[in-house]
Write an enzyme that holds these catalytic residues in place. Structure first.
Site, PDB file in Angstrom:
ATOM      1  CB  THR A 195      -0.864   0.012   1.283  1.00 30.52           C
ATOM      2  OG1 THR A 195      -1.781  -1.065   1.189  1.00 30.52           O
ATOM      3  CG2 THR A 195      -1.609   1.314   1.468  1.00 30.52           C
ATOM      4  NE  ARG A 237      -9.251  -6.832   4.262  1.00 32.62           N
ATOM      5  CZ  ARG A 237      -8.185  -6.057   4.189  1.00 32.62           C
ATOM      6  NH1 ARG A 237      -7.978  -5.304   3.130  1.00 32.62           N
ATOM      7  NH2 ARG A 237      -7.308  -6.020   5.167  1.00 32.62           N
ATOM      8  CB  VAL A 238     -13.297  -2.216   3.411  1.00 28.16           C
ATOM      9  CG1 VAL A 238     -12.599  -0.892   3.608  1.00 28.16           C
ATOM     10  CG2 VAL A 238     -14.183  -2.171   2.168  1.00 28.16           C
ATOM     11  N   GLY A 239     -10.117  -2.884   4.256  1.00 31.75           N
ATOM     12  CA  GLY A 239      -9.124  -2.854   5.329  1.00 31.75           C
ATOM     13  C   GLY A 239      -9.034  -1.487   5.989  1.00 31.75           C
ATOM     14  CG  ASP A 240      -5.136  -0.283   7.155  1.00 27.81           C
ATOM     15  OD1 ASP A 240      -5.212  -1.186   6.274  1.00 27.81           O
ATOM     16  OD2 ASP A 240      -4.118   0.394   7.334  1.00 27.81           O
ATOM     17  CB  THR A 270       1.675  -0.266   4.631  1.00 23.60           C
ATOM     18  OG1 THR A 270       1.521  -1.318   3.672  1.00 23.60           O
ATOM     19  CG2 THR A 270       3.048  -0.335   5.240  1.00 23.60           C
ATOM     20  N   GLY A 271       0.127  -2.734   5.804  1.00 20.10           N
ATOM     21  CA  GLY A 271       0.153  -4.052   6.449  1.00 20.10           C
ATOM     22  C   GLY A 271      -1.247  -4.568   6.721  1.00 20.10           C
ATOM     23  N   GLY A 310      -4.537  -4.777   7.585  1.00 15.60           N
ATOM     24  CA  GLY A 310      -5.485  -3.712   7.902  1.00 15.60           C
ATOM     25  C   GLY A 310      -6.374  -4.003   9.092  1.00 15.60           C
TER      26      GLY A 310
HETATM   27  N1  ASP Z   1      -3.350  -2.142   4.647  1.00 10.97           N
HETATM   28  C1  ASP Z   1      -3.859  -2.777   3.452  1.00 10.97           C
HETATM   29  C2  ASP Z   1      -5.164  -3.452   3.771  1.00 10.97           C
HETATM   30  O1  ASP Z   1      -5.265  -4.074   4.822  1.00 10.97           O
HETATM   31  C3  ASP Z   1      -2.948  -3.788   2.872  1.00 10.97           C
HETATM   32  C4  ASP Z   1      -1.569  -3.342   2.567  1.00 10.97           C
HETATM   33  O2  ASP Z   1      -0.987  -2.505   3.246  1.00 10.97           O
HETATM   34  O3  ASP Z   1      -1.036  -3.831   1.584  1.00 10.97           O
HETATM   35  O4  ASP Z   1      -6.047  -3.429   2.952  1.00 10.97           O
END
Ligand code: ASP
Length: 324
Positions: free
Chosen positions: A184, A212-215, A235-236, A238
């Site tokens: 991200t 699905r939706v992340g952070d 990032t990471g 979520g």
């Molecule tokens: N943070 C993003 C999510 O969880 C994923 C990512 O950082 O690649 O959607």
């Protein structure tokens, strides 16, 4: 070694001995700022993206524009499988994008689960500036994009499709969250006026469940700016960032007097402490305060960020959490 496969390897190592000695925990970049010299930092080693923001800031562009310009570089990059065009699809084979922006006045906008639009960070800004809302999702966001004349662009590249087909064969359609998929782009910029703004753009976790939706599009989780204090972006994994409202936490800790580095350390600590043993996922934060000080921390080794300042654009390796 490629960034993603390296993270995967570290995470799979699970029970491996400590990666870093305790003394490596405190890592801080402190600069003596020239009055409001422009700064851009972004997640990972997105050199061109960060240089684009840095150059825009040097020409006098504002922090929000610069952050969005940086995000656009990766949104257009077919080789980045976690952002924009070329992003990994969900488990049903559809690429859905999430993005948000936040400016120095506390205005923010976000789009969630958007298909067929490349420049979702810019779309998030349009939600912020052209609607009475903060977030638009799915079909509504796509309709709004069409009204704003965004081109309709299929996002699934042949390469991403081939990788997805292979995943389907080996993973048997299980809703597995692949820990190696984290690229991200999160950008924090400080412009010549000294204002801080940010942007975050992603296709989310590869092969995620539909919807699905992340952070990344969640203000406070994936990104938060308070122009009196600074900003943070994540990032990471979520889900873990959302549970701890990570970016807001970091900015609030900075408001209470912590340096960006101390604040990032604590935010990562909060996630790690909740796990039984070593987490098998990655989370990383970067933060920037008004004075131009920068902090960054990740759970697992392998994360880095870009730092543009004084016409220099550097990639900085980030030390992992001390307990690992
Ligand atoms: N943070 C993003 C999510 O969880 C994923 C990512 O950082 O690649 O959607």
């Amino acid at each position: 070694m490629k960034r993603r496969s390296f993270i995967h390897k570290v995470a799979l190592a699970g029970t491996a001995p400590a990666l870093l000695p305790k003394s490596s925990f405190a890592q801080q970049t402190t600069v003596t700022p020239i009055k409001n010299d422009p700064i851009s930092i972004c997640t990972w080693n997105f050199k061109e993206a960060n240089a684009t923001a840095g150059n825009a800031l040097m020409k006098g562009d504002n922090a929000l524009n610069a952050a969005i310009l940086a995000a656009q570089v990766e949104e257009e990059n077919p080789a980045n499988s976690t952002v924009g065009y070329g992003g990994a699809p969900d488990r049903d084979g559809q690429v859905t994008l999430d993005a948000c922006v936040m400016d120095h006045q506390g205005n923010c906008g976000a789009v969630l689960a958007v298909e067929n639009i490349v420049h979702v960070a810019a779309l998030a800004r349009d939600v912020m500036t052209k609607t009475p809302h903060v977030m638009l999702s799915g079909k509504g966001a796509e309709q709004f994009a069409r009204e704003q004349n965004y081109p309709n662009t299929p996002l699934l590249t042949s390469q991403a499709k081939a990788a997805w087909k292979q995943w389907k064969e080996t993973e048997k359609y299980q809703p597995i969250i692949n820990i190696e998929n984290h690229d991200t782009i999160g950008v924090l910029c400080r412009d010549k006026e000294g204002n801080i703004s940010g942007a975050c753009s992603t296709s989310g976790l590869g092969y995620k469940m539909k919807g699905r939706v992340g952070d990344s599009p969640i203000i406070g989780a994936g990104l938060f700016i308070d122009n009196e204090v600074g900003g943070a972006v994540a990032t990471g994994m979520g889900e873990e960032v959302v549970k701890t409202v990570g970016s807001f936490l970091i900015v609030e800790l900075m408001r209470q007097g912590k340096s960006p580095q101390e604040a990032c350390d604590e935010a990562i600590d909060r996630i790690v402490k909740k796990q039984q043993g070593i987490p098998n996922f990655q989370v990383a934060y970067i933060a920037l305060n008004k004075a131009g000080n920068i902090g960054a921390r990740c759970i697992h080794q392998g994360f880095s960020y870009m730092h543009y300042q004084n016409n220099q654009n550097k990639n900085i390796a980030v030390k992992a959490h001390s307990s690992l």
